[in-house]
Structure formats: structure tokens, C-alpha cells
Design a protein around this motif. Structure first.
Motif, PDB file in Angstrom:
ATOM      1  N   PHE A  40       0.855  -1.199   0.000  1.00 14.13           N
ATOM      2  CA  PHE A  40       0.000   0.000   0.000  1.00 14.13           C
ATOM      3  C   PHE A  40       0.889   1.247   0.000  1.00 14.13           C
ATOM      4  O   PHE A  40       0.675   2.176  -0.780  1.00 14.13           O
ATOM      5  CB  PHE A  40      -0.904  -0.033   1.237  1.00 14.13           C
ATOM      6  CG  PHE A  40      -1.811   1.169   1.379  1.00 14.13           C
ATOM      7  CD1 PHE A  40      -3.002   1.251   0.665  1.00 14.13           C
ATOM      8  CD2 PHE A  40      -1.492   2.209   2.243  1.00 14.13           C
ATOM      9  CE1 PHE A  40      -3.855   2.354   0.809  1.00 14.13           C
ATOM     10  CE2 PHE A  40      -2.333   3.307   2.385  1.00 14.13           C
ATOM     11  CZ  PHE A  40      -3.509   3.365   1.672  1.00 14.13           C
ATOM     12  N   SER A  41       1.905   1.251   0.861  1.00 14.92           N
ATOM     13  CA  SER A  41       2.752   2.450   0.994  1.00 14.92           C
ATOM     14  C   SER A  41       3.479   2.746  -0.312  1.00 14.92           C
ATOM     15  O   SER A  41       3.651   3.904  -0.679  1.00 14.92           O
ATOM     16  CB  SER A  41       3.748   2.289   2.149  1.00 14.92           C
ATOM     17  OG  SER A  41       4.776   1.405   1.776  1.00 14.92           O
ATOM     18  N   GLN A  42       3.873   1.691  -1.030  1.00 11.48           N
ATOM     19  CA  GLN A  42       4.575   1.927  -2.300  1.00 11.48           C
ATOM     20  C   GLN A  42       3.615   2.512  -3.336  1.00 11.48           C
ATOM     21  O   GLN A  42       3.973   3.393  -4.098  1.00 11.48           O
ATOM     22  CB  GLN A  42       5.180   0.622  -2.827  1.00 11.48           C
ATOM     23  CG  GLN A  42       6.455   0.274  -2.082  1.00 11.48           C
ATOM     24  CD  GLN A  42       6.855  -1.180  -2.251  1.00 11.48           C
ATOM     25  OE1 GLN A  42       6.171  -1.965  -2.916  1.00 11.48           O
ATOM     26  NE2 GLN A  42       7.960  -1.554  -1.630  1.00 11.48           N
ATOM     27  N   GLU A  43       2.377   2.034  -3.308  1.00  8.37           N
ATOM     28  CA  GLU A  43       1.416   2.503  -4.323  1.00  8.37           C
ATOM     29  C   GLU A  43       0.946   3.937  -4.074  1.00  8.37           C
ATOM     30  O   GLU A  43       0.540   4.611  -5.000  1.00  8.37           O
ATOM     31  CB  GLU A  43       0.240   1.536  -4.401  1.00  8.37           C
ATOM     32  CG  GLU A  43       0.737   0.174  -4.850  1.00  8.37           C
ATOM     33  CD  GLU A  43      -0.333  -0.711  -5.440  1.00  8.37           C
ATOM     34  OE1 GLU A  43      -1.405  -0.209  -5.779  1.00  8.37           O
ATOM     35  OE2 GLU A  43      -0.059  -1.923  -5.550  1.00  8.37           O
ATOM     36  N   VAL A  44       0.975   4.374  -2.808  1.00  7.96           N
ATOM     37  CA  VAL A  44       0.445   5.716  -2.513  1.00  7.96           C
ATOM     38  C   VAL A  44       1.550   6.725  -2.182  1.00  7.96           C
ATOM     39  O   VAL A  44       1.255   7.861  -1.825  1.00  7.96           O
ATOM     40  CB  VAL A  44      -0.597   5.681  -1.365  1.00  7.96           C
ATOM     41  CG1 VAL A  44      -1.730   4.733  -1.693  1.00  7.96           C
ATOM     42  CG2 VAL A  44       0.051   5.302  -0.041  1.00  7.96           C
ATOM     43  N   ALA A  45       2.797   6.298  -2.333  1.00  8.48           N
ATOM     44  CA  ALA A  45       3.933   7.167  -1.969  1.00  8.48           C
ATOM     45  C   ALA A  45       3.798   8.530  -2.635  1.00  8.48           C
ATOM     46  O   ALA A  45       3.494   8.632  -3.826  1.00  8.48           O
ATOM     47  CB  ALA A  45       5.232   6.500  -2.392  1.00  8.48           C
ATOM     48  N   GLY A  46       3.982   9.569  -1.854  1.00  9.83           N
ATOM     49  CA  GLY A  46       3.972  10.937  -2.384  1.00  9.83           C
ATOM     50  C   GLY A  46       2.583  11.537  -2.518  1.00  9.83           C
ATOM     51  O   GLY A  46       2.430  12.722  -2.814  1.00  9.83           O
ATOM     52  N   LYS A  47       1.534  10.716  -2.309  1.00  7.30           N
ATOM     53  CA  LYS A  47       0.161  11.242  -2.459  1.00  7.30           C
ATOM     54  C   LYS A  47      -0.350  11.752  -1.121  1.00  7.30           C
ATOM     55  O   LYS A  47       0.054  11.249  -0.065  1.00  7.30           O
ATOM     56  CB  LYS A  47      -0.769  10.148  -2.981  1.00  7.30           C
ATOM     57  CG  LYS A  47      -0.334   9.660  -4.333  1.00  7.30           C
ATOM     58  CD  LYS A  47      -1.382   8.783  -4.975  1.00  7.30           C
ATOM     59  CE  LYS A  47      -0.929   8.446  -6.384  1.00  7.30           C
ATOM     60  NZ  LYS A  47      -1.475   7.221  -6.881  1.00  7.30           N
ATOM     61  N   LYS A  48      -1.254  12.694  -1.140  1.00  7.80           N
ATOM     62  CA  LYS A  48      -1.936  13.140   0.072  1.00  7.80           C
ATOM     63  C   LYS A  48      -3.208  13.901  -0.271  1.00  7.80           C
ATOM     64  O   LYS A  48      -3.294  14.420  -1.393  1.00  7.80           O
ATOM     65  CB  LYS A  48      -1.016  13.950   0.971  1.00  7.80           C
ATOM     66  CG  LYS A  48      -0.396  15.178   0.367  1.00  7.80           C
ATOM     67  CD  LYS A  48       0.568  15.775   1.373  1.00  7.80           C
ATOM     68  CE  LYS A  48       1.127  17.078   0.848  1.00  7.80           C
ATOM     69  NZ  LYS A  48       2.048  17.753   1.672  1.00  7.80           N
ATOM     70  N   PRO A  49      -4.159  13.965   0.672  1.00  7.36           N
ATOM     71  CA  PRO A  49      -4.113  13.362   1.994  1.00  7.36           C
ATOM     72  C   PRO A  49      -4.453  11.863   1.959  1.00  7.36           C
ATOM     73  O   PRO A  49      -5.154  11.401   1.061  1.00  7.36           O
ATOM     74  CB  PRO A  49      -5.196  14.131   2.760  1.00  7.36           C
ATOM     75  CG  PRO A  49      -6.186  14.525   1.721  1.00  7.36           C
ATOM     76  CD  PRO A  49      -5.408  14.733   0.452  1.00  7.36           C
ATOM     77  N   ILE A  50      -3.929  11.172   2.971  1.00  2.90           N
ATOM     78  CA  ILE A  50      -4.219   9.744   3.131  1.00  2.90           C
ATOM     79  C   ILE A  50      -4.785   9.545   4.538  1.00  2.90           C
ATOM     80  O   ILE A  50      -4.273  10.128   5.503  1.00  2.90           O
ATOM     81  CB  ILE A  50      -2.942   8.909   2.910  1.00  2.90           C
ATOM     82  CG1 ILE A  50      -2.486   9.080   1.449  1.00  2.90           C
ATOM     83  CG2 ILE A  50      -3.184   7.438   3.231  1.00  2.90           C
ATOM     84  CD1 ILE A  50      -1.189   8.434   1.100  1.00  2.90           C
ATOM     85  N   TRP A  51      -5.840   8.757   4.634  1.00  4.83           N
ATOM     86  CA  TRP A  51      -6.514   8.557   5.928  1.00  4.83           C
ATOM     87  C   TRP A  51      -6.597   7.082   6.292  1.00  4.83           C
ATOM     88  O   TRP A  51      -6.760   6.224   5.424  1.00  4.83           O
ATOM     89  CB  TRP A  51      -7.943   9.119   5.865  1.00  4.83           C
ATOM     90  CG  TRP A  51      -7.967  10.605   6.042  1.00  4.83           C
ATOM     91  CD1 TRP A  51      -7.840  11.558   5.059  1.00  4.83           C
ATOM     92  CD2 TRP A  51      -8.124  11.321   7.276  1.00  4.83           C
ATOM     93  NE1 TRP A  51      -7.908  12.813   5.621  1.00  4.83           N
ATOM     94  CE2 TRP A  51      -8.086  12.702   6.974  1.00  4.83           C
ATOM     95  CE3 TRP A  51      -8.289  10.934   8.609  1.00  4.83           C
ATOM     96  CZ2 TRP A  51      -8.206  13.686   7.951  1.00  4.83           C
ATOM     97  CZ3 TRP A  51      -8.417  11.916   9.585  1.00  4.83           C
ATOM     98  CH2 TRP A  51      -8.383  13.284   9.251  1.00  4.83           C
ATOM     99  N   ASP A  52      -6.515   6.848   7.613  1.00  7.89           N
ATOM    100  CA  ASP A  52      -6.804   5.529   8.184  1.00  7.89           C
ATOM    101  C   ASP A  52      -8.157   5.666   8.883  1.00  7.89           C
ATOM    102  O   ASP A  52      -8.261   6.319   9.923  1.00  7.89           O
ATOM    103  CB  ASP A  52      -5.691   5.164   9.178  1.00  7.89           C
ATOM    104  CG  ASP A  52      -5.929   3.808   9.863  1.00  7.89           C
ATOM    105  OD1 ASP A  52      -6.952   3.170   9.569  1.00  7.89           O
ATOM    106  OD2 ASP A  52      -5.068   3.419  10.680  1.00  7.89           O
ATOM    107  N   PHE A  53      -9.199   5.067   8.300  1.00  7.15           N
ATOM    108  CA  PHE A  53     -10.561   5.177   8.850  1.00  7.15           C
ATOM    109  C   PHE A  53     -10.843   4.002   9.789  1.00  7.15           C
ATOM    110  O   PHE A  53     -10.644   2.849   9.423  1.00  7.15           O
ATOM    111  CB  PHE A  53     -11.591   5.200   7.725  1.00  7.15           C
ATOM    112  CG  PHE A  53     -11.657   6.508   6.975  1.00  7.15           C
ATOM    113  CD1 PHE A  53     -11.194   7.696   7.533  1.00  7.15           C
ATOM    114  CD2 PHE A  53     -12.218   6.565   5.711  1.00  7.15           C
ATOM    115  CE1 PHE A  53     -11.278   8.907   6.849  1.00  7.15           C
ATOM    116  CE2 PHE A  53     -12.311   7.768   5.011  1.00  7.15           C
ATOM    117  CZ  PHE A  53     -11.835   8.941   5.588  1.00  7.15           C
TER     118      PHE A  53
END
Ligand SMILES: C[S@@+](CC[C@H](N)C(=O)[O-])C[C@H]1O[C@@H](n2cnc3c(N)ncnc32)[C@H](O)[C@@H]1O
Length: 218
Positions: A40-53
Motif C-alpha cells: 500500500f505504501s509503495q502505491e500511494v507514496a507521495g500522495k496526500k491526503p491519506i486517511w486511516d478510517f
């Protein structure tokens, strides 16, 4: 039957300290969780915002933050949010209801949600998926987990406190149909057996889904 989100919050408020203590560092004991969170971290690297719901005391949030992801956590239990803030002071956590998100349409780049649907009826699962779909940006990744099975278990006692709460199990055909019906593309569903002596002995599923990118007119 539907569980009132306020009642679920009350239960987690009651067990917040014990829950935080019990599940501290839990991913260290679960290699497949770690592998999936790395992916997951590799696929979303550099993106924001990211949330843990449904972040609980923030173990998954912290794990992803350690992997370099700028992430925030949301949970319905005020006391769990207090615990998350105490244990992981560098991460923003806030109270909120995943069935009625206070975020604009297409405002979030990616969402992770470990076992947050475990107290939802099927109608609430569908509502949660619709809310998550609404707030995700096109192309946004959604990773979530659940306990595989049918029906539910009722607990009168949880972490040595008297409670009244149901934990739901879902079969993968239902989740898969539901997520597709909401509009998501399924990237992959991974199932595994429980780790003996580490966790509740149910099979687990991890779902990688994506909100499609907008179709461009040719
Ligand atoms: C089984 S715990 C999982 C917590 C954490 N993600 C983990 O894996 O340890 C379920 C979590 O979902 C939260 N939750 C339940 N209903 C919610 C809702 N409607 N909105 C936000 N969080 C919710 C609970 O407060 C609890 O922290």
C-alpha cells in the motif's frame, strides 16, 4: 441487525486503554499485514491526503507513517483517539463517523481501513463503501480488511469490561459484489488463515480496490 454507531463508540470508549495496550505493535506479529502495508505504501507514496478510517489506537496509521506516508487517523471513539494521540504524538488523529464523513467529494488520495467494518450491518457496509467512494479522488486506492465468515458473534465481555456488541463476519462474494456495485475496481482480494496464538482464530481478507479514473471523451 444495525448497531448504533454511538453505542459502538461507547464500547470502544470503555475499553480504549486496554485495547491500546493489547494491540500495541500488533503488525510485528503478522508478516502478511506488514507485506500488504508495504505494498500500500509503495502505491500511494507521495500522495496526500491519506486517511486511516476506524484507526483505533493508531497501530496501522503509525506503521504507514514509519514507511514515510503522510497519514491521519479517524475513529468514532473519542477515548481511542485520545490513546492514539498519546501513543503516536506525531500523527494527526480525530473523531469522526465513517458512515457520514465530513470530507468533500474527491478530496482524499487514498484510504486504509483495518477491520473498521466489523460492527456494520450489510446496509452500513454499503453506506460506508458509498461514503469512501464519494470522498476518494479518481484513481484513489482503498485497502480494507474483514473477518471472513457468515453471521456474527455477540460479546457481553470484551477486554474484561462488560459490553453489548456484535462482531460481524462477511463472505468474500458479498464484499466483492458490494464493492463492485459501489463503483470500485477490485485490484486484488487476498485471504489468509489466522496466525495461531496471535489473534482471534478467523480467516482474514485484505481488499485492494480503486476508484476508477474519469473516462475521457475520445
Ligand atoms: C476492530 S476495531 C479496529 C481498529 C484498528 N483499525 C485495528 O485494526 O486495530 C474497529 C474500529 O472501528 C471503529 N469504528 C466503528 N464504527 C465506526 C464508525 N462508524 N466510524 C469510525 N470508526 C468506527 C471503532 O471505534 C474501532 O476503533
Amino acid at each position: 441487525m444495525e448497531q448504533n454507531p454511538d453505542k459502538v463508540a461507547e464500547v470502544y470508549d470503555k475499553v480504549a486503554k486496554e485495547y491500546a495496550r493489547n494491540f500495541f505493535g500488533e503488525h510485528e506479529k503478522k508478516p502478511q499485514d506488514r507485506e500488504i502495508l508495504h505494498r500500500f505504501s509503495q502505491e500511494v507514496a507521495g500522495k496526500k491526503p491519506i486517511w486511516d478510517f476506524g484507526c483505533g489506537p493508531g497501530e496501522t496509521t503509525q506503521y504507514l507513517s514509519n514507511l514515510g506516508i503522510e497519514i491521519s487517523g479517524l475513529d468514532i471513539s473519542e477515548k481511542l483517539i485520545e490513546q492514539a494521540n498519546l501513543i503516536h504524538p506525531g500523527i494527526p488523529f480525530r473523531k469522526g463517523n465513517l458512515l457520514d464523513l465530513e470530507y468533500g467529494n474527491e478530496s482524499i488520495a487514498a484510504i486504509v481501513s483495518f477491520y473498521a467494518i466489523v460492527h456494520f450491518s450489510q446496509e452500513q457496509v454499503e453506506q460506508a463503501f458509498c461514503e469512501i467512494f464519494r470522498v476518494l479522488q479518481p484513481g484513489g486506492l482503498f485497502l480494507f480488511t474483514y473477518h471472513i465468515g457468515d453471521g456474527k458473534i455477540h460479546l457481553d465481555e470484551f477486554l474484561d469490561k462488560v459490553v453489548d456488541i456484535d462482531f460481524m463476519f462477511f463472505n468474500t462474494d458479498y464484499i466483492s459484489n458490494c464493492i463492485k456495485y459501489t463503483g470500485f475496481e477490485i485490484i486484488e482480494i487476498i485471504e489468509r488463515d489466522p496466525y495461531p496464538e496471535v489473534e482471534y482464530q478467523s480467516r482474514r481478507a485484505y481488499v485492494f480496490a480503486k476508484k476508477p479514473t474519469v473516462n475521457k471523451v475520445p
